[in-house]
Design a protein around this motif. Structure first.
Motif, PDB file in Angstrom:
ATOM      1  N   CYS A 107       1.405  46.154 -13.400  1.00 45.43           N
ATOM      2  CA  CYS A 107       1.826  46.945 -14.239  1.00 45.43           C
ATOM      3  C   CYS A 107      -0.386  47.376 -13.174  1.00 45.43           C
ATOM      4  N   TRP A 108      -0.089  48.363 -13.399  1.00 41.59           N
ATOM      5  CA  TRP A 108      -1.758  49.751 -13.485  1.00 41.59           C
ATOM      6  C   TRP A 108      -2.461  50.036 -13.937  1.00 41.59           C
ATOM      7  N   ARG A 109      -3.601  48.983 -14.338  1.00 41.51           N
ATOM      8  CA  ARG A 109      -4.518  49.787 -14.969  1.00 41.51           C
ATOM      9  C   ARG A 109      -5.659  50.565 -15.044  1.00 41.51           C
ATOM     10  N   ILE A 110      -5.902  52.381 -15.292  1.00 43.37           N
ATOM     11  CA  ILE A 110      -6.324  52.987 -14.777  1.00 43.37           C
ATOM     12  C   ILE A 110      -7.131  53.805 -16.021  1.00 43.37           C
ATOM     13  N   GLY A 111      -9.216  52.898 -15.693  1.00 41.63           N
ATOM     14  CA  GLY A 111      -9.718  53.602 -16.493  1.00 41.63           C
ATOM     15  C   GLY A 111     -11.056  53.691 -15.682  1.00 41.63           C
ATOM     16  N   PRO A 112     -12.212  53.739 -16.702  1.00 39.84           N
ATOM     17  CA  PRO A 112     -13.519  53.732 -16.178  1.00 39.84           C
ATOM     18  C   PRO A 112     -13.541  53.409 -15.243  1.00 39.84           C
ATOM     19  N   SER A 113     -13.273  51.517 -15.546  1.00 43.45           N
ATOM     20  CA  SER A 113     -13.679  50.864 -14.740  1.00 43.45           C
ATOM     21  C   SER A 113     -13.149  50.849 -13.398  1.00 43.45           C
ATOM     22  N   GLY A 114     -11.927  51.456 -13.407  1.00 39.64           N
ATOM     23  CA  GLY A 114     -11.828  51.211 -11.742  1.00 39.64           C
ATOM     24  C   GLY A 114     -10.232  51.687 -11.841  1.00 39.64           C
ATOM     25  N   VAL A 115      -8.966  50.829 -11.401  1.00 41.46           N
ATOM     26  CA  VAL A 115      -7.676  50.296 -10.968  1.00 41.46           C
ATOM     27  C   VAL A 115      -7.798  48.874 -11.005  1.00 41.46           C
ATOM     28  N   ASN A 116      -7.058  48.344 -11.781  1.00 43.76           N
ATOM     29  CA  ASN A 116      -6.926  46.954 -12.179  1.00 43.76           C
ATOM     30  C   ASN A 116      -5.539  46.220 -12.138  1.00 43.76           C
ATOM     31  N   ARG A 117      -5.120  45.877 -11.624  1.00 35.37           N
ATOM     32  CA  ARG A 117      -3.240  45.439 -11.515  1.00 35.37           C
ATOM     33  C   ARG A 117      -3.700  44.089 -12.770  1.00 35.37           C
ATOM     34  N   VAL A 118      -2.313  44.597 -13.747  1.00 35.41           N
ATOM     35  CA  VAL A 118      -2.179  43.581 -15.010  1.00 35.41           C
ATOM     36  C   VAL A 118      -1.466  43.054 -14.612  1.00 35.41           C
ATOM     37  N   LEU A 119      -1.002  42.108 -14.725  1.00 32.60           N
ATOM     38  CA  LEU A 119       0.202  40.466 -14.963  1.00 32.60           C
ATOM     39  C   LEU A 119       0.048  40.207 -16.889  1.00 32.60           C
ATOM     40  N   LEU A 120       1.735  40.648 -16.511  1.00 29.16           N
ATOM     41  CA  LEU A 120       1.963  40.167 -17.969  1.00 29.16           C
ATOM     42  C   LEU A 120       2.923  39.025 -17.556  1.00 29.16           C
ATOM     43  N   VAL A 121       2.900  37.776 -18.046  1.00 29.12           N
ATOM     44  CA  VAL A 121       3.451  37.476 -17.809  1.00 29.12           C
ATOM     45  C   VAL A 121       4.340  35.640 -19.492  1.00 29.12           C
ATOM     46  N   ALA A 122       5.509  35.793 -20.236  1.00 30.64           N
ATOM     47  CA  ALA A 122       5.894  34.977 -21.307  1.00 30.64           C
ATOM     48  C   ALA A 122       5.797  33.777 -21.096  1.00 30.64           C
ATOM     49  N   ALA A 123       5.338  32.932 -21.847  1.00 36.04           N
ATOM     50  CA  ALA A 123       5.193  31.977 -21.622  1.00 36.04           C
ATOM     51  C   ALA A 123       5.665  31.449 -23.013  1.00 36.04           C
ATOM     52  N   THR A 124       6.375  29.530 -22.659  1.00 33.61           N
ATOM     53  CA  THR A 124       6.103  28.865 -24.342  1.00 33.61           C
ATOM     54  C   THR A 124       5.584  27.966 -24.275  1.00 33.61           C
ATOM     55  N   THR A 125       4.580  27.267 -23.271  1.00 34.97           N
ATOM     56  CA  THR A 125       3.529  26.595 -23.615  1.00 34.97           C
ATOM     57  C   THR A 125       2.234  27.104 -22.558  1.00 34.97           C
ATOM     58  N   GLY A 126       1.721  26.008 -22.764  1.00 33.13           N
ATOM     59  CA  GLY A 126       0.378  25.708 -21.770  1.00 33.13           C
ATOM     60  C   GLY A 126      -0.382  27.158 -21.566  1.00 33.13           C
ATOM     61  N   HIS A 127      -1.015  27.852 -22.395  1.00 27.92           N
ATOM     62  CA  HIS A 127      -0.935  28.919 -21.740  1.00 27.92           C
ATOM     63  C   HIS A 127      -1.905  30.116 -21.446  1.00 27.92           C
ATOM     64  N   ALA A 128      -3.129  28.851 -21.518  1.00 31.30           N
ATOM     65  CA  ALA A 128      -4.383  28.695 -21.132  1.00 31.30           C
ATOM     66  C   ALA A 128      -4.546  28.198 -20.526  1.00 31.30           C
ATOM     67  N   ARG A 129      -3.920  27.197 -19.475  1.00 30.26           N
ATOM     68  CA  ARG A 129      -3.892  26.682 -18.500  1.00 30.26           C
ATOM     69  C   ARG A 129      -3.150  27.678 -17.595  1.00 30.26           C
ATOM     70  N   LEU A 130      -2.838  28.186 -17.867  1.00 30.73           N
ATOM     71  CA  LEU A 130      -1.351  29.331 -17.086  1.00 30.73           C
ATOM     72  C   LEU A 130      -2.233  30.053 -16.447  1.00 30.73           C
ATOM     73  N   THR A 131      -2.443  30.944 -17.768  1.00 34.00           N
ATOM     74  CA  THR A 131      -3.857  31.749 -16.944  1.00 34.00           C
ATOM     75  C   THR A 131      -5.065  31.117 -15.998  1.00 34.00           C
ATOM     76  N   GLY A 132      -5.885  31.055 -16.188  1.00 35.23           N
ATOM     77  CA  GLY A 132      -6.692  29.585 -15.853  1.00 35.23           C
ATOM     78  C   GLY A 132      -6.386  29.530 -13.985  1.00 35.23           C
ATOM     79  N   GLU A 133      -4.778  29.458 -14.138  1.00 32.10           N
ATOM     80  CA  GLU A 133      -4.163  29.272 -12.847  1.00 32.10           C
ATOM     81  C   GLU A 133      -4.007  30.261 -12.265  1.00 32.10           C
ATOM     82  N   LEU A 134      -3.246  31.059 -12.701  1.00 32.20           N
ATOM     83  CA  LEU A 134      -2.883  32.884 -12.415  1.00 32.20           C
ATOM     84  C   LEU A 134      -3.995  32.848 -12.153  1.00 32.20           C
ATOM     85  N   GLN A 135      -5.555  33.210 -13.024  1.00 35.00           N
ATOM     86  CA  GLN A 135      -6.565  33.808 -12.093  1.00 35.00           C
ATOM     87  C   GLN A 135      -7.343  33.133 -10.900  1.00 35.00           C
TER      88      GLN A 135
END
Length: 200
Positions: A123-151
């Motif tokens: 989805c897209w987030r609208i706020g004082p800093s502007g417009v940003n994409r927000v990616l929501l991912v459901a995961a069962t394991t490796g949450h921190a590493r998956l976050t780093g990879e997708l970033q």
């Protein structure tokens, strides 16, 4: 330890500046907990970001063993419960970026059918800093590493401060994530999409 730190950083979405949060999540993905232990409590104090009792326990459990000063940790303000988020979310970009943009195509190719991943939504987030994409991912394991990879994927595609929310299955979503989820559209589904969705 990584799950505890990941949950804390997940809960700080919308409360810490994006440019700090993605960097802290990148450090968590590379197990740089000693750096986080020095930096995050100072950021919370300097920004006067309060934490709930549960978040305070996460902070203590995740970072005190890695050298966070107990005095700094205990000085973080308390919060009875999280208020509604100040951000507005939309399934469509106000800047007219279509859901079929290059980032969505790459994310779909990266995560479609992937083991340990459930629904992938955007989805897209609208706020004082502007417009940003927000990616929501459901995961069962490796949450921190998956976050780093997708970033890293999103930064390579030109998103300076990526907003990647990798949600462990069964987590009670904070108001920020519930609002983002309500406005999100499906990007793709991983291999675990039948049992482990972002919705909980």
């Amino acid at each position: 330890m990584s799950d505890t730190c990941h949950e804390l950083l997940l809960r700080l979405a919308g409360r810490l500046p994006d440019d700090l949060l993605w960097r802290y999540r990148d450090w968590a993905a590379s197990d740089a907990y000693a750096v986080l232990a020095r930096s995050l409590p100072r950021t919370l104090l300097h920004g006067r970001v309060p934490l709930t009792d549960h978040e305070m326990r996460l902070l203590q459990d995740a970072l005190v063993p890695y050298g966070a000063e107990p005095g700094a940790v205990s000085s973080v303000k308390g919060l009875d419960e999280l208020p509604p988020t100040d951000y507005t979310f939309s399934p469509e970009s106000p800047d007219r970026v279509p859901m079929g943009d290059s980032a969505t195509v790459v994310l779909g190719a990266t995560l479609r059918g992937r083991h340990g991943v459930g629904e992938v939504r955007s989805c897209w987030r609208i706020g004082p800093s502007g417009v940003n994409r927000v990616l929501l991912v459901a995961a069962t394991t490796g949450h921190a590493r998956l976050t780093g990879e997708l970033q890293r994927v999103l930064r390579a595609l030109g998103e300076h401060d990526p907003c990647v929310e990798v949600v462990p299955s069964g987590l009670d979503l904070p108001p920020y994530h519930r609002a983002a989820l309500a406005a999100s559209e499906l990007v793709c589904a991983g291999a675990e999409s039948e049992e482990h969705l972002v919705l909980s």
